[in-house]
Design a protein around this motif. Sequence first.
Motif, PDB file in Angstrom:
ATOM      1  N   ILE A   6       9.989  47.554  62.222  1.00  0.00           N
ATOM      2  CA  ILE A   6       9.674  46.938  60.931  1.00  0.00           C
ATOM      3  C   ILE A   6       9.457  45.439  60.994  1.00  0.00           C
ATOM      4  O   ILE A   6       8.942  44.839  60.059  1.00  0.00           O
ATOM      5  CB  ILE A   6      10.751  47.247  59.867  1.00  0.00           C
ATOM      6  N   GLY A   7       9.853  44.785  62.075  1.00  0.00           N
ATOM      7  CA  GLY A   7       9.678  43.339  62.148  1.00  0.00           C
ATOM      8  C   GLY A   7      10.862  42.596  61.546  1.00  0.00           C
ATOM      9  O   GLY A   7      12.015  42.879  61.884  1.00  0.00           O
ATOM     10  N   GLU A   8      10.588  41.643  60.645  1.00  0.00           N
ATOM     11  CA  GLU A   8      11.653  40.784  60.128  1.00  0.00           C
ATOM     12  C   GLU A   8      12.671  41.576  59.313  1.00  0.00           C
ATOM     13  O   GLU A   8      12.325  42.303  58.395  1.00  0.00           O
ATOM     14  CB  GLU A   8      11.088  39.666  59.257  1.00  0.00           C
ATOM     15  N   LEU A   9      13.942  41.403  59.648  1.00  0.00           N
ATOM     16  CA  LEU A   9      15.030  42.027  58.913  1.00  0.00           C
ATOM     17  C   LEU A   9      15.888  40.981  58.216  1.00  0.00           C
ATOM     18  O   LEU A   9      16.385  41.208  57.111  1.00  0.00           O
ATOM     19  CB  LEU A   9      15.898  42.862  59.864  1.00  0.00           C
ATOM     20  N   ILE A  10      16.076  39.822  58.856  1.00  0.00           N
ATOM     21  CA  ILE A  10      16.916  38.752  58.325  1.00  0.00           C
ATOM     22  C   ILE A  10      16.176  37.435  58.464  1.00  0.00           C
ATOM     23  O   ILE A  10      15.498  37.183  59.461  1.00  0.00           O
ATOM     24  CB  ILE A  10      18.261  38.679  59.077  1.00  0.00           C
ATOM     25  N   GLY A  11      16.303  36.583  57.456  1.00  0.00           N
ATOM     26  CA  GLY A  11      15.838  35.205  57.541  1.00  0.00           C
ATOM     27  C   GLY A  11      16.991  34.280  57.212  1.00  0.00           C
ATOM     28  O   GLY A  11      17.755  34.542  56.282  1.00  0.00           O
ATOM     29  N   ASP A  68      13.089  16.899  66.722  1.00  0.00           N
ATOM     30  CA  ASP A  68      11.734  16.765  67.252  1.00  0.00           C
ATOM     31  C   ASP A  68      10.721  16.354  66.193  1.00  0.00           C
ATOM     32  O   ASP A  68       9.557  16.053  66.499  1.00  0.00           O
ATOM     33  CB  ASP A  68      11.281  18.064  67.930  1.00  0.00           C
ATOM     34  N   GLY A  69      11.144  16.370  64.906  1.00  0.00           N
ATOM     35  CA  GLY A  69      10.268  15.929  63.829  1.00  0.00           C
ATOM     36  C   GLY A  69       9.232  16.940  63.384  1.00  0.00           C
ATOM     37  O   GLY A  69       8.509  16.704  62.419  1.00  0.00           O
ATOM     38  N   ARG A  70       9.159  18.085  64.063  1.00  0.00           N
ATOM     39  CA  ARG A  70       8.133  19.050  63.663  1.00  0.00           C
ATOM     40  C   ARG A  70       8.678  20.449  63.383  1.00  0.00           C
ATOM     41  O   ARG A  70       7.940  21.298  62.902  1.00  0.00           O
ATOM     42  CB  ARG A  70       7.038  19.132  64.728  1.00  0.00           C
ATOM     43  N   THR A  71       9.952  20.693  63.679  1.00  0.00           N
ATOM     44  CA  THR A  71      10.524  22.012  63.413  1.00  0.00           C
ATOM     45  C   THR A  71      11.795  21.900  62.587  1.00  0.00           C
ATOM     46  O   THR A  71      12.375  20.816  62.445  1.00  0.00           O
ATOM     47  CB  THR A  71      10.845  22.761  64.727  1.00  0.00           C
ATOM     48  N   VAL A  72      12.209  23.035  62.069  1.00  0.00           N
ATOM     49  CA  VAL A  72      13.461  23.114  61.310  1.00  0.00           C
ATOM     50  C   VAL A  72      14.369  24.146  61.964  1.00  0.00           C
ATOM     51  O   VAL A  72      13.910  25.033  62.689  1.00  0.00           O
ATOM     52  CB  VAL A  72      13.218  23.490  59.828  1.00  0.00           C
ATOM     53  N   ALA A  73      15.676  24.026  61.696  1.00  0.00           N
ATOM     54  CA  ALA A  73      16.675  24.928  62.285  1.00  0.00           C
ATOM     55  C   ALA A  73      16.698  26.233  61.498  1.00  0.00           C
ATOM     56  O   ALA A  73      17.639  26.541  60.763  1.00  0.00           O
ATOM     57  CB  ALA A  73      18.046  24.267  62.289  1.00  0.00           C
ATOM     58  N   ALA A  74      15.629  27.001  61.649  1.00  0.00           N
ATOM     59  CA  ALA A  74      15.474  28.286  60.952  1.00  0.00           C
ATOM     60  C   ALA A  74      15.507  29.418  61.960  1.00  0.00           C
ATOM     61  O   ALA A  74      15.215  29.231  63.145  1.00  0.00           O
ATOM     62  CB  ALA A  74      14.161  28.312  60.188  1.00  0.00           C
ATOM     63  N   MET A  75      15.842  30.602  61.476  1.00  0.00           N
ATOM     64  CA  MET A  75      15.845  31.788  62.344  1.00  0.00           C
ATOM     65  C   MET A  75      15.347  32.987  61.564  1.00  0.00           C
ATOM     66  O   MET A  75      15.573  33.113  60.350  1.00  0.00           O
ATOM     67  CB  MET A  75      17.251  32.083  62.857  1.00  0.00           C
ATOM     68  N   ASP A  76      14.650  33.875  62.256  1.00  0.00           N
ATOM     69  CA  ASP A  76      14.317  35.197  61.730  1.00  0.00           C
ATOM     70  C   ASP A  76      14.796  36.219  62.748  1.00  0.00           C
ATOM     71  O   ASP A  76      14.565  36.051  63.953  1.00  0.00           O
ATOM     72  CB  ASP A  76      12.811  35.367  61.524  1.00  0.00           C
ATOM     73  N   LEU A  77      15.458  37.260  62.278  1.00  0.00           N
ATOM     74  CA  LEU A  77      15.820  38.368  63.145  1.00  0.00           C
ATOM     75  C   LEU A  77      14.749  39.440  63.029  1.00  0.00           C
ATOM     76  O   LEU A  77      14.507  39.982  61.948  1.00  0.00           O
ATOM     77  CB  LEU A  77      17.186  38.953  62.760  1.00  0.00           C
TER      78      LEU A  77
END
Length: 463
Positions: A384-389, A370-379
Motif C-alpha cells: 500500500i505504500g505510505e502507512l505513517i507520516g 542543510d537548509g533544504r530538508t526537514v526532519a520528516a519521516m514516512d513509513l
Amino acid sequence: MQTPRTKIADALRLDPPQAGLRVKGWLRTNRVSKQVVFLELNDGSCFANIQAVCGEELANLEEIRHFTTGSAVEIVGELIASPAKGQRVELRATEVKLIGRADPSYPLQKKRASFEYLRSVAHLRVRTNTFGAVFRTRSTLAQAVHRFFQERGFYYVHTPIITAADCEGAGEMFNVTTFDVGAPARGDNGKIDWHQDFFSRPTYLTVSGQLNGETFALGLSDIYTFGPTFRAENSNTPRHVAEFWMIEPEMAWYDLDDDATLAEEFVKHLLRTALSECSEDLAFFNDRIDPGLVARLEHVVNSGFERMRYAEAVERLQASGQSFEFPVFFGANLQAEHERYLTETIVGRPVFVLDYPKEIKAFYMRRNDDGRTVAAMDLLVPKIGELIGGSQREERLDVLEETIKEAGLDAETYSWYLDTRRFGTAPHAGFGLGFERLLMYVTGMENIRDVIPFPRTPRNCDF
C-alpha cells in the motif's frame, strides 16, 4: 427462570454435551428436508455459524420451514458432537422462536454480492462474512491502539473536532457555520460578516488533532489522540474518504529517530495483535480476499524496518531503470508506485524515508541544518505504500514564525500555538497513522470504503 443467552463464539468452544443452551442471532441459511430443518445462525460474535437441527418433535416445525434468510431467531437446545463434516458441534433444537421476520426482499440472500453493491446497503452489510470479519478486526485493533499507549504511560487527549486553524495548510477543509448558506450575514462592504456567526470567525472540521496535541505534549510529555478527522478533497480513489480516523501521538524530548522507533514498535504491536486475536477472520481474508496476507504480516512483524534518507531513495529509484508513470527527481512527492517499488523490490520490507525537501512538507516540521530538508519521516510498507507520516516539530520560535509566514498563513490564528514555543519550548516529535489505511493493510481490503462503517465520499453521505 430463563437460561441466559450464550454467544455463538462461546457455544462453539464448549465441549458437548451441553443441555439447555440458548443462542440468538440472524438466520444465514434454512435448509429444508422432509423430516428435518437445518438452521445456520450467526450473531456476529465470531466468523463461524452454529447449525441447529430442528426435528419433527418441534410443534412449530412447519413454521420453521418458512423462516426467511436474515430473520432474527432464538434457539434453545442441546449442544452435541456433529456428525457433519467441517463442524465440531451442532445444536439439537428443543425450542425455536422467531423474533423478527426478515421480509423476502432482504438484500443479502445466499449469493455473492459485489463490494460496490454492498456499499449501497451499508446498514446491513455487517451481517455478511466479509464485513463481520472487517469490523470485528477494526474493534480489536482500536482496543490495541489504546493498550499500546497506556502500557507506555501515554495520556489520551480528546482534541477538538471544530477548529479555526488548518494544521496541514492545504485549505481542504469543511466549513462549520450556523449561517443560512443561501443568505449569510453581510457587512456594509457586502462581504460575509463572520462576526455574526456562532464562533464570530470562520471555523472548520479538523484535518488533524496534531497542533492541539502538541500543546499537551509540552506539559504531559507523552500523549496521543485517536479520533475522526475530515478532508474536503474531491477525490474518488479507493484510498480517500472525507471522514476517517487518525491516531496521533506526540512526545516531548523525542527527535526524529526516537519518533521512527516508536512508530515501528506501534505497527508491529498492531500486526501481532491482529495475528493473535483475529486469527479466524484473518484466515478468511487470506483465503478469500488477499492470498499471502498472513505471511506478509508475519514478515513485517519479524523484520527490522529500513531507514533511508529521501535523497538516497530518489537516487535508488532513478538507478533502478524502472519506468514510472510519475518522474522521480529531488523535490518530487513520492507516489504510491515509487513507495511500493522501494518496499517490495529495492528493500523487500518496510522502509522509513527520512528528511524530505522542505518545499513539499508542512510548516511545523523542523528545518534541518542543510537548509533544504526537514526532519520528516514516512513509513512505507509493501502493497500500500505510505502507512505513517511524522516529523520532529519545529521548536524554535523564530524559525516557526518564519515558516508560518512562508506558508501564507495568518500568524494571529496560530498565536496560541506559538505560545508553546515562547513559554518553555522543548524538542518534540509525533506521527499520524490513518486507522482505515492500517485496516486495509491488515485485512487485504482494497477500498477504504470497505473498512469504515459508513463511508463519506464526494456526493455520498447516505445512512
